[in-house]
Design a protein around this motif. Structure first.
Motif, PDB file in Angstrom:
ATOM      1  N   SER A  54     -12.745   6.825   2.874  1.00  8.46           N
ATOM      2  CA  SER A  54     -12.393   5.452   2.516  1.00  8.46           C
ATOM      3  C   SER A  54     -11.563   4.783   3.607  1.00  8.46           C
ATOM      4  O   SER A  54     -10.938   5.451   4.448  1.00  8.46           O
ATOM      5  CB  SER A  54     -11.608   5.420   1.203  1.00  8.46           C
ATOM      6  OG  SER A  54     -12.358   5.998   0.152  1.00  8.46           O
ATOM      7  N   MET A 101      -6.985  -1.929  -5.182  1.00  9.54           N
ATOM      8  CA  MET A 101      -6.086  -0.836  -5.533  1.00  9.54           C
ATOM      9  C   MET A 101      -4.748  -1.350  -6.056  1.00  9.54           C
ATOM     10  O   MET A 101      -4.092  -0.698  -6.886  1.00  9.54           O
ATOM     11  CB  MET A 101      -5.845   0.039  -4.306  1.00  9.54           C
ATOM     12  CG  MET A 101      -7.107   0.612  -3.690  1.00  9.54           C
ATOM     13  SD  MET A 101      -7.910   1.796  -4.778  1.00  9.54           S
ATOM     14  CE  MET A 101      -6.722   3.141  -4.734  1.00  9.54           C
ATOM     15  N   LEU A 103      -8.620   1.459   3.986  1.00  6.82           N
ATOM     16  CA  LEU A 103      -7.747   0.533   3.269  1.00  6.82           C
ATOM     17  C   LEU A 103      -7.570  -0.750   4.077  1.00  6.82           C
ATOM     18  O   LEU A 103      -7.373  -0.718   5.295  1.00  6.82           O
ATOM     19  CB  LEU A 103      -6.371   1.151   3.036  1.00  6.82           C
ATOM     20  CG  LEU A 103      -6.200   2.144   1.885  1.00  6.82           C
ATOM     21  CD1 LEU A 103      -4.743   2.579   1.787  1.00  6.82           C
ATOM     22  CD2 LEU A 103      -6.663   1.560   0.562  1.00  6.82           C
ATOM     23  N   ASP A 106     -15.142   2.275   0.334  1.00 13.67           N
ATOM     24  CA  ASP A 106     -15.633   3.643   0.427  1.00 13.67           C
ATOM     25  C   ASP A 106     -16.794   3.691   1.401  1.00 13.67           C
ATOM     26  O   ASP A 106     -17.960   3.472   1.048  1.00 13.67           O
ATOM     27  CB  ASP A 106     -16.049   4.150  -0.958  1.00 13.67           C
ATOM     28  CG  ASP A 106     -14.869   4.249  -1.914  1.00 13.67           C
ATOM     29  OD1 ASP A 106     -13.756   4.586  -1.449  1.00 13.67           O
ATOM     30  OD2 ASP A 106     -15.038   3.970  -3.117  1.00 13.67           O
ATOM     31  N   THR A 162      -5.154  -4.233   3.989  1.00 13.83           N
ATOM     32  CA  THR A 162      -3.942  -4.806   3.393  1.00 13.83           C
ATOM     33  C   THR A 162      -3.741  -6.223   3.894  1.00 13.83           C
ATOM     34  O   THR A 162      -3.885  -6.494   5.089  1.00 13.83           O
ATOM     35  CB  THR A 162      -2.710  -3.960   3.761  1.00 13.83           C
ATOM     36  OG1 THR A 162      -2.895  -2.619   3.306  1.00 13.83           O
ATOM     37  CG2 THR A 162      -1.451  -4.536   3.139  1.00 13.83           C
ATOM     38  N   ARG A 192      -8.977   3.269   9.951  1.00 14.34           N
ATOM     39  CA  ARG A 192      -9.143   3.569   8.527  1.00 14.34           C
ATOM     40  C   ARG A 192      -8.063   2.916   7.685  1.00 14.34           C
ATOM     41  O   ARG A 192      -8.075   3.008   6.461  1.00 14.34           O
ATOM     42  CB  ARG A 192      -9.148   5.082   8.305  1.00 14.34           C
ATOM     43  CG  ARG A 192     -10.181   5.812   9.149  1.00 14.34           C
ATOM     44  CD  ARG A 192     -11.579   5.245   8.940  1.00 14.34           C
ATOM     45  NE  ARG A 192     -12.165   5.707   7.690  1.00 14.34           N
ATOM     46  CZ  ARG A 192     -13.295   5.250   7.174  1.00 14.34           C
ATOM     47  NH1 ARG A 192     -13.947   4.280   7.789  1.00 14.34           N
ATOM     48  NH2 ARG A 192     -13.758   5.730   6.043  1.00 14.34           N
ATOM     49  N   SER A 193      -7.114   2.260   8.326  1.00 13.57           N
ATOM     50  CA  SER A 193      -6.120   1.456   7.624  1.00 13.57           C
ATOM     51  C   SER A 193      -5.884   0.202   8.447  1.00 13.57           C
ATOM     52  O   SER A 193      -5.473   0.296   9.608  1.00 13.57           O
ATOM     53  CB  SER A 193      -4.808   2.228   7.436  1.00 13.57           C
ATOM     54  OG  SER A 193      -3.846   1.428   6.764  1.00 13.57           O
ATOM     55  N   ASP A 240       0.814  -1.212   0.000  1.00  6.08           N
ATOM     56  CA  ASP A 240       0.000   0.000   0.000  1.00  6.08           C
ATOM     57  C   ASP A 240       0.850   1.267   0.000  1.00  6.08           C
ATOM     58  O   ASP A 240       0.315   2.374   0.137  1.00  6.08           O
ATOM     59  CB  ASP A 240      -0.950   0.010   1.197  1.00  6.08           C
ATOM     60  CG  ASP A 240      -0.220  -0.064   2.530  1.00  6.08           C
ATOM     61  OD1 ASP A 240       1.011  -0.237   2.522  1.00  6.08           O
ATOM     62  OD2 ASP A 240      -0.889   0.050   3.571  1.00  6.08           O
ATOM     63  N   ARG A 292      -9.734  -1.131  -1.213  1.00  6.52           N
ATOM     64  CA  ARG A 292     -10.303   0.098  -0.642  1.00  6.52           C
ATOM     65  C   ARG A 292     -11.811  -0.058  -0.477  1.00  6.52           C
ATOM     66  O   ARG A 292     -12.493  -0.566  -1.369  1.00  6.52           O
ATOM     67  CB  ARG A 292     -10.012   1.283  -1.556  1.00  6.52           C
ATOM     68  CG  ARG A 292     -10.421   2.641  -0.980  1.00  6.52           C
ATOM     69  CD  ARG A 292     -10.360   3.729  -2.032  1.00  6.52           C
ATOM     70  NE  ARG A 292     -11.545   3.696  -2.890  1.00  6.52           N
ATOM     71  CZ  ARG A 292     -11.537   3.816  -4.207  1.00  6.52           C
ATOM     72  NH1 ARG A 292     -10.383   3.937  -4.854  1.00  6.52           N
ATOM     73  NH2 ARG A 292     -12.660   3.794  -4.906  1.00  6.52           N
ATOM     74  N   ILE A 348      -0.165   4.584  -1.870  1.00  4.25           N
ATOM     75  CA  ILE A 348      -1.612   4.643  -2.044  1.00  4.25           C
ATOM     76  C   ILE A 348      -2.180   5.549  -0.961  1.00  4.25           C
ATOM     77  O   ILE A 348      -2.072   5.266   0.231  1.00  4.25           O
ATOM     78  CB  ILE A 348      -2.257   3.242  -1.966  1.00  4.25           C
ATOM     79  CG1 ILE A 348      -1.702   2.353  -3.087  1.00  4.25           C
ATOM     80  CG2 ILE A 348      -3.768   3.330  -2.054  1.00  4.25           C
ATOM     81  CD1 ILE A 348      -2.223   0.931  -3.034  1.00  4.25           C
ATOM     82  N   VAL A 362      -5.512   7.635   0.469  1.00  5.12           N
ATOM     83  CA  VAL A 362      -6.961   7.808   0.412  1.00  5.12           C
ATOM     84  C   VAL A 362      -7.369   8.775   1.510  1.00  5.12           C
ATOM     85  O   VAL A 362      -6.653   8.965   2.505  1.00  5.12           O
ATOM     86  CB  VAL A 362      -7.712   6.466   0.584  1.00  5.12           C
ATOM     87  CG1 VAL A 362      -7.360   5.500  -0.541  1.00  5.12           C
ATOM     88  CG2 VAL A 362      -7.415   5.843   1.935  1.00  5.12           C
ATOM     89  N   GLY A 420     -15.316  -4.149  -1.976  1.00  2.00           N
ATOM     90  CA  GLY A 420     -14.144  -3.298  -2.033  1.00  2.00           C
ATOM     91  C   GLY A 420     -13.671  -3.060  -3.457  1.00  2.00           C
ATOM     92  O   GLY A 420     -14.086  -3.742  -4.404  1.00  2.00           O
TER      93      GLY A 420
END
Length: 526
Positions: free
Chosen positions: A60, A103, A62, A111, A64, A132-133, A50, A109, A53, A55, A100
């Motif tokens: 959004s 990406m 992410l 949204d 991984t 958020r990640s 990532d 990702r 990347i 966002v 998702g």
């Protein structure tokens, strides 16, 4: 070990411990001056998938998954193909799952606005997150996927072994066992011999043995890939008198070992030829306060039909910074008190052989399990559930520190507002599970396991696990986990894994660490 009976599995009751994925997060050394203490070099891993990347976290999230494999030829990364194996976000209110957008390999990702969601990694694995990640990568020792070629278990084996340890005490039944494990191809198992080793026997030549892998199948071993393995001999030894008196108990200790480097197997006969060497002997002294664990029981306090425990000692494989742990090594020591013995402190000083490099620090796992029967609301069937405590400690600390509970059971375990220990008919297929934090210690995370009764084998089998952070006190089961006409038992675990990020702690083993698990009654969905 077991839920850990072997280290391979945190949640499986099959012989592995403990089963299971390792640690999450970045791989490699953090400080320029520090060096990784096990080859291959991991101090300069490639950037995560990532990287680059970006966002908007207000819009959004992410996810991984880029699994790292610590193999002989170096680090190998295997990003998840989210196109072929999509992940979903499941709203906590049971709304429509959110797909998702892929990406990059290993990165997807979603949204969605900020909030708490269930990440559905697969049909049997969910994560409750508000970050958020989110990184759900795992880190394993050996080549990805145990290779790609497998053979039915067991396989015929030919053994030509020298240097076996003879019985050290003719007055004691020193039963010997030969086991096998590999760090390059994740595998472990044992050899079945046509007859037990005779008293004083120091060599073995037979074409009538069989190799039984703990994994249910046997992988191909390829010398061109640098595959190697270990064959080890264990013997039973006298553990001395038990606290309650009676005959002395035996324990199992590693005594001899040989590294098979390289090792080859491509079907046919599993051929092992080696000269075993005496393993350098170490001593572990522990003061296991079983009475303190016993005092923390909740659901199992009435009529527990079975109380068991064990102590296993394993080597740990790790870098100086990241703490690698491998899950395919057989224990160097295995001790179990007598079943249903009084829950009093156990103080022992036991020895074991350690043939591994000096940097592989031994760790010990202490398990106390209190089984009890749960019966369907109409009395038509009964199955065994349990409460359990597992503590993982560094052997080097045991001489000065008693093994005491680090975390107690989750409290006020309820399903739709009713005590989870009440057998009943559920009113919905998406019940709300709630609990309070443990009274002792701090939980760094929770895991809810959903198990279903299987009438064919009269056992509980896994349906799914939901991993949650330390602040969660409830979760609504997502649609599809519970199906009509089945009986379920829920198992709630509190984890205490200090010093690691929450998401890393879900799927890793750290030292020291502890878990405390309790079970519900039998819940029926009509």
């Amino acid at each position: 070990m077991s839920l850990f009976p072997r280290v391979r599995g945190l949640f499986s009751t099959a012989p592995w411990f403990l089963a299971l994925v390792l640690s999450l997060g970045a791989v490699g050394c953090h400080d320029e001056d520090s060096k990784c203490d096990e080859p291959p070099d991991t101090c300069n891993p490639p950037p995560p998938p990532d990287a680059g990347i970006i966002v908007d976290p207000n819009v959004s999230m992410l996810l991984t998954k880029n699994d790292a494999f610590y193999a002989r030829k170096g680090l190998e990364f295997q990003p998840r193909d989210f196109t072929a194996a999509p992940a979903e976000l499941v709203p906590q209110d049971g709304g429509t799952p959110v797909p998702g957008v892929v990406m990059a390999p290993g990165v997807v990702r979603f949204d969605v606005p900020p909030g708490t969601y269930l990440v559905k990694s697969n049909s049997a694995q969910y994560f409750v997150v508000s970050w958020r990640s989110v990184d759900i990568s795992t880190r394993l020792y050996g080549r990805p996927g145990r290779g790609s070629v497998f053979f039915p278990n067991p396989v015929s084996a030919s053994l030509n072994l020298l240097g076996l340890a003879p019985d050290p005490d003719p007055n004691w039944n020193n039963y010997s066992e030969l086991s096998f494990h590999s760090l390059d191809i994740e595998d472990s198992g044992s050899f079945s011999l046509p007859q037990e080793l005779a008293e004083g026997q120091t060599s073995l030549m037979t074409t009538e043995a069989r190799y039984n892998s703990d994994y249910g199948n046997v992988p191909r071993f390829d010398p061109a890939q640098g595959d190697s393995a270990w064959v080890v001999q264990t013997q039973q030894r006298d553990a001395g008198p038990e606290p309650e008196g009676g005959a002395p108990r035996a324990y199992t200790s590693l005594v001899r070992a040989a590294q098979l480097n390289p090792f080859a197997f491509n079907g046919g006969v599993f051929s092992v030829e080696a000269t075993l060497q005496p393993a350098p002997e170490q001593t572990v002294r522990f003061d296991w306060r079983r009475d303190e664990f016993n005092a923390l029981r909740i659901a199992s306090t009435t009529g527990a039909p079975s109380v068991t425990g064990f102590v296993d000692v394993y080597p740990t494989l790790r870098t100086a910074q990241e703490g690698w742990f491998d899950y395919s090594v057989n224990p160097m020591l295995d001790y179990a008190p007598l079943r249903n013995s009084p829950q009093v402190p156990v103080v022992k000083e036991l020895s074991f052989g350690n043939p591994y490099p000096m940097g592989w620090e031994p760790m010990a796992q202490f398990s106390s399990t209190y089984s009890f029967n749960v019966t369907k609301h109409d009395g038509s069937r009964t199955v065994r559930a349990n409460e359990s405590f597992l503590s993982t400690e560094a052997v080097s600390e045991l001489g000065s520190t008693p093994v005491r509970p680090r975390v107690s059971l989750p409290r006020s375990f309820q399903v739709d507002g009713v005590s989870a220990t009440t057998s009943r008919i559920l009113e919905t297929a998406t019940p709300l599970v709630t609990w309070d934090a443990p009274a002792l210690g701090s939980a760094t995370g929770y895991v809810l396991q959903i198990t279903r009764y299987n009438a064919d084998i009269n056992l509980l089998t896994n349906v799914a696990r939901i991993y949650m952070g330390p602040d969660e006190r409830s979760v609504r089961l997502p649609p599809g986990l519970l199906t009509s006409g089945n009986d379920y038992v829920l198992r709630l675990m509190a984890q205490h894994m200090p010093g690691v990020r929450t998401e890393r702690g879900w799927l890793t083993l750290v030292v020291p660490s502890a878990t405390a698990s309790t079970s519900s009654a039998m819940l029926t969905l009509p």
